[in-house]
Design a protein around this motif. Structure first.
Motif, PDB file in Angstrom:
ATOM      1  N   HIS A  82     -16.316 -40.378 -13.301  1.00 42.60           N
ATOM      2  CA  HIS A  82     -15.957 -39.002 -12.923  1.00 42.60           C
ATOM      3  C   HIS A  82     -14.709 -38.530 -13.654  1.00 42.60           C
ATOM      4  CE1 HIS A  82     -13.677 -41.473 -10.035  1.00 42.60           C
ATOM      5  NE2 HIS A  82     -12.832 -40.478  -9.938  1.00 42.60           N
ATOM      6  N   HIS A  84     -11.622 -37.760 -13.091  1.00 45.16           N
ATOM      7  CA  HIS A  84     -10.218 -37.976 -12.732  1.00 45.16           C
ATOM      8  C   HIS A  84      -9.566 -38.829 -13.817  1.00 45.16           C
ATOM      9  CE1 HIS A  84     -10.804 -37.083  -8.156  1.00 45.16           C
ATOM     10  NE2 HIS A  84     -10.475 -36.002  -8.844  1.00 45.16           N
ATOM     11  N   ASP A  86      -7.481 -41.106 -13.898  1.00 48.41           N
ATOM     12  CA  ASP A  86      -7.368 -42.565 -13.724  1.00 48.41           C
ATOM     13  C   ASP A  86      -8.702 -43.272 -13.980  1.00 48.41           C
ATOM     14  OD1 ASP A  86      -8.262 -41.439 -11.263  1.00 48.41           O
ATOM     15  OD2 ASP A  86      -7.704 -43.262 -10.203  1.00 48.41           O
ATOM     16  N   HIS A  87      -9.710 -42.491 -14.384  1.00 54.63           N
ATOM     17  CA  HIS A  87     -11.001 -43.088 -14.769  1.00 54.63           C
ATOM     18  C   HIS A  87     -11.393 -42.807 -16.218  1.00 54.63           C
ATOM     19  CE1 HIS A  87     -12.179 -44.590 -10.746  1.00 54.63           C
ATOM     20  NE2 HIS A  87     -11.243 -43.730 -10.408  1.00 54.63           N
ATOM     21  N   HIS A 149     -17.512 -37.076  -3.750  1.00 53.24           N
ATOM     22  CA  HIS A 149     -16.113 -37.411  -4.068  1.00 53.24           C
ATOM     23  C   HIS A 149     -15.380 -36.096  -4.314  1.00 53.24           C
ATOM     24  CE1 HIS A 149     -12.616 -39.453  -5.468  1.00 53.24           C
ATOM     25  NE2 HIS A 149     -12.811 -39.279  -6.757  1.00 53.24           N
ATOM     26  N   ASP A 171     -15.450 -43.844  -7.268  1.00 50.24           N
ATOM     27  CA  ASP A 171     -14.725 -43.297  -6.113  1.00 50.24           C
ATOM     28  C   ASP A 171     -15.733 -42.507  -5.290  1.00 50.24           C
ATOM     29  OD1 ASP A 171     -12.588 -44.300  -7.457  1.00 50.24           O
ATOM     30  OD2 ASP A 171     -11.523 -42.397  -7.694  1.00 50.24           O
ATOM     31  N   HIS A 383     -11.575 -39.977  -0.640  1.00 53.71           N
ATOM     32  CA  HIS A 383     -12.097 -41.350  -0.617  1.00 53.71           C
ATOM     33  C   HIS A 383     -12.598 -41.732   0.773  1.00 53.71           C
ATOM     34  CE1 HIS A 383     -10.345 -42.162  -4.588  1.00 53.71           C
ATOM     35  NE2 HIS A 383      -9.391 -41.351  -4.183  1.00 53.71           N
TER      36      HIS A 383
HETATM   37 ZN    ZN Z   1     -11.355 -40.144  -8.295  1.00 49.75          ZN
END
Ligand code: ZN
Length: 430
Positions: A82, A84, A86-87, A149, A171, A383
């Motif tokens: 996805h 975000h 951090d991914h 999410h 997530d 989450h």
């Molecule tokens: Zn996420």
């Protein structure tokens, strides 16, 4: 199939998983870390001007052979769950020929982030994938599953190779506007899972103020009914579920939802993927022009959109005149005090703080106090909470459950069955 979690076994952020089969290797997610080695906030400025080799030495880039732009490619593909950071936030370092598989919504949001926020993940070799449409990459058979999410169009993955089956949760949650996807997964889970990589962001937090988006919508309705002056919503423009909750609350109270050009552009783009997403030209939506956003669109040959959005433009005078009917999307930045200054009788205005409380600074609380603004948190997490994590783990019933995307790895064995804890970089055979 061999599994290595390069980052994520003991932390949230910077997720990166490597899978190898006889003749192929793939990665799932290639995120920017959220914390550094000392578990303090990761400062992205540290990346500036550094080479791949320097970043490997700092353990910011994982040591993965055949991945980076300065070497011969031997990774066959990267799946992104996805949009975000951090991914996907370290994708700019990977070899340009490696195909990056992601959903259409995720691709749009990555492009929009690049356009407006100048994040360094420029053009990449994107391949679009769809819910439940299986694809084959070398030895791997991959089936994406659309999940609920806070990031739009987020995916989980079922991955089959060498006779074993791995499920990567990504997530997810069970209490957003797509909660039906969670229910479907629980009722009809993928069978015979050998290994489940399951996120656990919420195991150490308890910021459950509201149970779901419907409750959030209800509270915003109450706030708008009581308001005697402008109301402000602090939320991410990319949190589409939240924008929908706010918009529905506006329809119910006949309030005007004032969004900025950046948000208008996001909704416009995503509406092409999902017609339910409210566009700038829907009833009770108006667009506030900000110079910075207008400049971005103009500079990128998107001037025609400015003319289009102009039909729904709201200026400061009208905003002032209708202030008791206004819900304005805003953020804690340098523009916000300027807007406030131009609105009359703003004392007593409510700020609906609809983001994680961790972003709320003391300075901003102080500012609100000084200006006589009333701050109220109206938020729910992107989450899954413990009870939904348990339902999910029970439904998938894996032979092995491996924690990922969590600061609470050590809690897993007492909460779930068949847990195996890994270290970052440790290789196991499935
Ligand atoms: Zn996420």
């Amino acid at each position: 199939m061999q599994l290595i979690i390069h980052r994520g076994t003991q932390e949230i952020g910077g997720s990166c998983v490597e899978l190898s089969a006889a003749n192929s290797r793939i990665l799932i997610d290639f995120g920017m870390p959220l914390v550094n080695k000392n578990k303090e906030r990761f400062d992205p400025d540290i990346l500036k001007g550094k080479s791949v080799e320097e970043l490997k030495e700092l353990s910011i880039l994982p040591k993965i052979k055949g991945l980076y732009k300065n070497e011969n490619k031997s990774i066959d593909a990267i799946l992104i769950s996805h949009s975000h950071m951090d991914h996907y936030g370290l994708l700019s370092y990977v070899h340009a020929d490696i195909p990056i598989y992601l959903s259409e919504g995720a691709k749009e949001l990555v492009d929009i982030t690049n356009l407006f926020l100048h994040k360094e993940v420029k053009s990449f070799n994107a391949k679009l994938i769809k819910n439940k449409e299986t694809l084959v990459i070398g030895d791997f058979k991959i089936t994406p599953y659309l999940v609920d999410h806070s990031a739009f169009d987020a995916l989980a993955f079922l991955i089959e190779a060498d006779g074993s089956r791995l499920f990567y949760s990504g997530d997810f949650r069970g209490h957003g506007r797509k909660s039906v996807l969670f229910k479907q997964m629980i009722e009809n889970p993928p069978k015979d899972i050998d290994c489940l990589l399951m996120e656990g962001s919420m195991l150490g937090r308890s910021d459950r103020l509201y149970n779901n988006e419907e409750e959030i919508e209800k509270r915003i309705v109450e706030i708008l009914k009581e308001s005697r002056t402008a109301t402000f919503l602090f939320a991410s423009s990319q949190n589409i579920d939240r924008l929908v909750s706010a918009y529905r609350a506006c329809l119910k109270t006949d309030s005007i939802f004032v969004i900025d050009l950046y948000t208008a552009y996001i909704l416009d783009k995503l509406n092409k993927i999902s017609k339910g997403i409210p566009r700038f030209d829907r009833k009770n939506i108006r667009v506030k022009f900000m110079k910075y956003h207008a400049d971005v669109l103009a500079k990128n040959n998107l001037k025609s959109l400015l003319y289009l959005y102009n039909e729904r433009k709201i200026d400061m005078d009208e905003l002032n005149e209708k202030r008791d009917k206004i819900l304005m999307l805003a953020r804690d930045n340098s523009v916000f005090p300027l807007i406030l200054k131009n609105i009359n009788a703003v004392k007593g205005a409510k700020i609906i703080y609809s983001m994680w409380d961790g972003y709320l600074t003391e300075e901003f609380r102080f500012f609100c106090n000084e200006q006589g603004l009333l701050l109220e948190s109206v938020h729910t997490s992107g989450h899954a909470e413990l009870e939904d994590l348990k339902k999910f783990a029970n439904a998938l019933n894996p032979k092995k459950l491996i924690p990922i995307h969590t600061f609470d790895t050590e809690k897993y064995p007492e909460l779930f069955k068949n847990v195996q804890i890994l270290e970052d970089g440790e290789a196991i055979e499935l």
